[in-house]
Design a protein around this motif. Structure first.
Motif, mmCIF file in Angstrom:
data_model
loop_
_atom_site.group_PDB
_atom_site.id
_atom_site.type_symbol
_atom_site.label_atom_id
_atom_site.label_comp_id
_atom_site.label_asym_id
_atom_site.label_seq_id
_atom_site.Cartn_x
_atom_site.Cartn_y
_atom_site.Cartn_z
ATOM 1 N N PRO A 1 -39.378 -30.258 6.569
ATOM 2 C CA PRO A 1 -39.360 -31.166 8.157
ATOM 3 C C PRO A 1 -38.059 -30.478 8.022
ATOM 4 O O PRO A 1 -37.093 -30.151 6.908
ATOM 5 C CB PRO A 1 -39.418 -32.229 7.339
ATOM 6 N N ILE A 2 -36.850 -30.660 8.535
ATOM 7 C CA ILE A 2 -36.099 -30.954 9.815
ATOM 8 C C ILE A 2 -35.333 -31.567 9.273
ATOM 9 O O ILE A 2 -35.632 -32.939 10.006
ATOM 10 C CB ILE A 2 -35.416 -29.916 10.877
ATOM 11 N N ILE A 3 -34.098 -32.211 9.044
ATOM 12 C CA ILE A 3 -33.566 -32.942 8.965
ATOM 13 C C ILE A 3 -32.023 -33.456 9.263
ATOM 14 O O ILE A 3 -31.109 -32.515 8.267
ATOM 15 C CB ILE A 3 -33.392 -34.587 7.344
ATOM 16 N N SER A 4 -31.219 -34.216 9.842
ATOM 17 C CA SER A 4 -29.938 -33.456 10.198
ATOM 18 C C SER A 4 -29.197 -35.032 10.838
ATOM 19 O O SER A 4 -29.900 -35.626 11.613
ATOM 20 C CB SER A 4 -29.794 -32.014 10.784
ATOM 21 N N ALA A 5 -28.158 -35.257 10.580
ATOM 22 C CA ALA A 5 -26.845 -35.241 11.089
ATOM 23 C C ALA A 5 -26.529 -35.239 12.451
ATOM 24 O O ALA A 5 -25.845 -34.326 12.305
ATOM 25 C CB ALA A 5 -25.942 -37.116 10.158
ATOM 26 N N SER A 6 -27.136 -35.878 13.566
ATOM 27 C CA SER A 6 -27.057 -34.412 14.418
ATOM 28 C C SER A 6 -25.465 -34.189 15.223
ATOM 29 O O SER A 6 -25.457 -36.104 15.024
ATOM 30 C CB SER A 6 -27.384 -34.679 15.821
ATOM 31 N N ALA A 7 -24.059 -33.821 15.458
ATOM 32 C CA ALA A 7 -23.516 -33.830 16.206
ATOM 33 C C ALA A 7 -23.519 -34.663 17.210
ATOM 34 O O ALA A 7 -24.371 -34.656 18.650
ATOM 35 C CB ALA A 7 -22.330 -32.662 16.357
ATOM 36 N N LYS B 1 -32.356 -37.305 12.927
ATOM 37 C CA LYS B 1 -32.884 -36.843 13.296
ATOM 38 C C LYS B 1 -33.524 -36.549 12.066
ATOM 39 O O LYS B 1 -32.764 -35.207 11.254
ATOM 40 C CB LYS B 1 -32.674 -35.802 14.473
ATOM 41 N N ALA B 2 -34.802 -36.466 12.541
ATOM 42 C CA ALA B 2 -36.377 -35.294 11.226
ATOM 43 C C ALA B 2 -37.418 -34.911 12.529
ATOM 44 O O ALA B 2 -37.981 -36.405 12.837
ATOM 45 C CB ALA B 2 -36.948 -36.728 10.092
ATOM 46 N N THR C 1 -38.894 -44.706 6.745
ATOM 47 C CA THR C 1 -38.882 -46.404 6.813
ATOM 48 C C THR C 1 -37.552 -47.024 6.188
ATOM 49 O O THR C 1 -36.796 -46.076 5.171
ATOM 50 C CB THR C 1 -39.893 -46.279 5.321
ATOM 51 N N HIS C 2 -36.428 -47.822 6.382
ATOM 52 C CA HIS C 2 -36.087 -47.930 6.321
ATOM 53 C C HIS C 2 -35.607 -48.845 4.876
ATOM 54 O O HIS C 2 -36.445 -50.001 4.769
ATOM 55 C CB HIS C 2 -35.004 -49.107 7.613
ATOM 56 N N VAL D 1 -48.514 -37.170 -0.128
ATOM 57 C CA VAL D 1 -47.247 -37.142 0.526
ATOM 58 C C VAL D 1 -46.225 -36.358 0.138
ATOM 59 O O VAL D 1 -46.011 -36.481 -1.196
ATOM 60 C CB VAL D 1 -47.251 -38.684 0.384
ATOM 61 N N LYS D 2 -45.221 -36.057 1.585
ATOM 62 C CA LYS D 2 -44.011 -35.537 -0.089
ATOM 63 C C LYS D 2 -42.957 -36.923 1.137
ATOM 64 O O LYS D 2 -42.877 -37.257 1.959
ATOM 65 C CB LYS D 2 -43.494 -34.359 0.873
ATOM 66 N N GLU D 3 -41.511 -37.627 -0.408
ATOM 67 C CA GLU D 3 -40.712 -37.732 0.153
ATOM 68 C C GLU D 3 -39.471 -37.371 0.236
ATOM 69 O O GLU D 3 -38.959 -36.539 -0.816
ATOM 70 C CB GLU D 3 -41.211 -39.288 -0.543
ATOM 71 N N TYR D 4 -38.637 -37.613 1.237
ATOM 72 C CA TYR D 4 -37.104 -37.703 0.879
ATOM 73 C C TYR D 4 -36.468 -38.255 1.665
ATOM 74 O O TYR D 4 -36.981 -38.847 1.798
ATOM 75 C CB TYR D 4 -37.584 -36.565 2.183
ATOM 76 N N LYS D 5 -35.625 -38.699 0.657
ATOM 77 C CA LYS D 5 -34.411 -39.740 0.291
ATOM 78 C C LYS D 5 -33.283 -39.603 1.511
ATOM 79 O O LYS D 5 -32.292 -38.475 0.807
ATOM 80 C CB LYS D 5 -34.465 -40.340 -0.984
#
Length: 212
Positions: free
Chosen positions: A1-7, A156-157, A183-184, A141-145
């Protein structure tokens, strides 16, 4: 997966010239961007120089997989707010429409804008990018925190995988069905990829949270 805090949109997109549009114009532009993405990960001056060492994935430049290049392009999508034409489309009979969240039938995942996803020193340094070319086996399952440090910036993920062609006539054509969900931890609220729960049709899924 690609995860970012988009500008946020801090820099104007100066790539629009005239009023030409359509796949004939979009295809070569995105093809060039795909080549730029490959260079970004293969050239020591870009990804390797800005990689967050705390992720443990900065061993050196690498040649990205096709799914990675595709996911970066999709992940960079800058959502347009309205679809409009000076003439009524003969197929839809719809002159204009306010667009819903991505993806939608008018703009897909949005217009490609690399500055939303690829941090580059001196150009865009206020985003964080995490890339994992993961492989998965059946029923795993793969989890990312993800720790949100600035809730005013969107989260965005995106996950993309290559699904082999299905030669069997079946109601469901997707052979490998992965599901992306965010999941929050505090509230337990779950957001599924593409706004579906879950998506069992597409091999591209994205979660976008404007104020995480």
């Amino acid at each position: 997966p690609i995860i970012s805090a988009s500008a946020k949109e801090t820099v104007a997109n100066n790539c629009e010239v005239g009023s030409k549009s359509g796949t004939s114009m979009a295809t070569p532009a995105v093809a060039g961007i795909a080549g730029t993405i490959r260079q970004y990960f293969e050239d020591t001056n870009f990804w390797y120089s800005s990689c967050n060492v705390s992720y443990g994935l900065c061993a050196g430049p690498f040649s990205p997989k096709g799914a990675t290049v595709k996911s970066v392009i999709i992940h960079s999508g800058d959502m347009m707010h309205e679809y409009s034409e000076s003439w009524v489309d003969s197929y839809t009979n719809e002159k204009s429409a306010l667009l819903s969240a991505a993806p939608n039938v008018y703009a897909g995942f949005g217009k490609v804008f690399m500055q939303n996803v690829l941090p580059v020193a001196g150009i865009e340094e206020n985003i964080d990018l995490f890339v994992d070319e993961a492989s998965m086996s059946e029923l795993t399952v793969k989890e990312y925190k993800v720790i949100v440090t600035d809730p005013s910036r969107p989260l965005k993920a995106t996950i993309v995988w290559m699904d082999p062609a299905n030669s069997i006539i079946t109601h469901k054509m997707l052979l490998h069905d992965l599901d992306l969900k965010v999941t929050h931890v505090a509230t337990g609220v779950v957001t599924y990829g593409n706004g579906l729960s879950p998506d069992e049709v597409n091999n591209v899924e994205q979660v976008y949270i404007s104020t995480p």
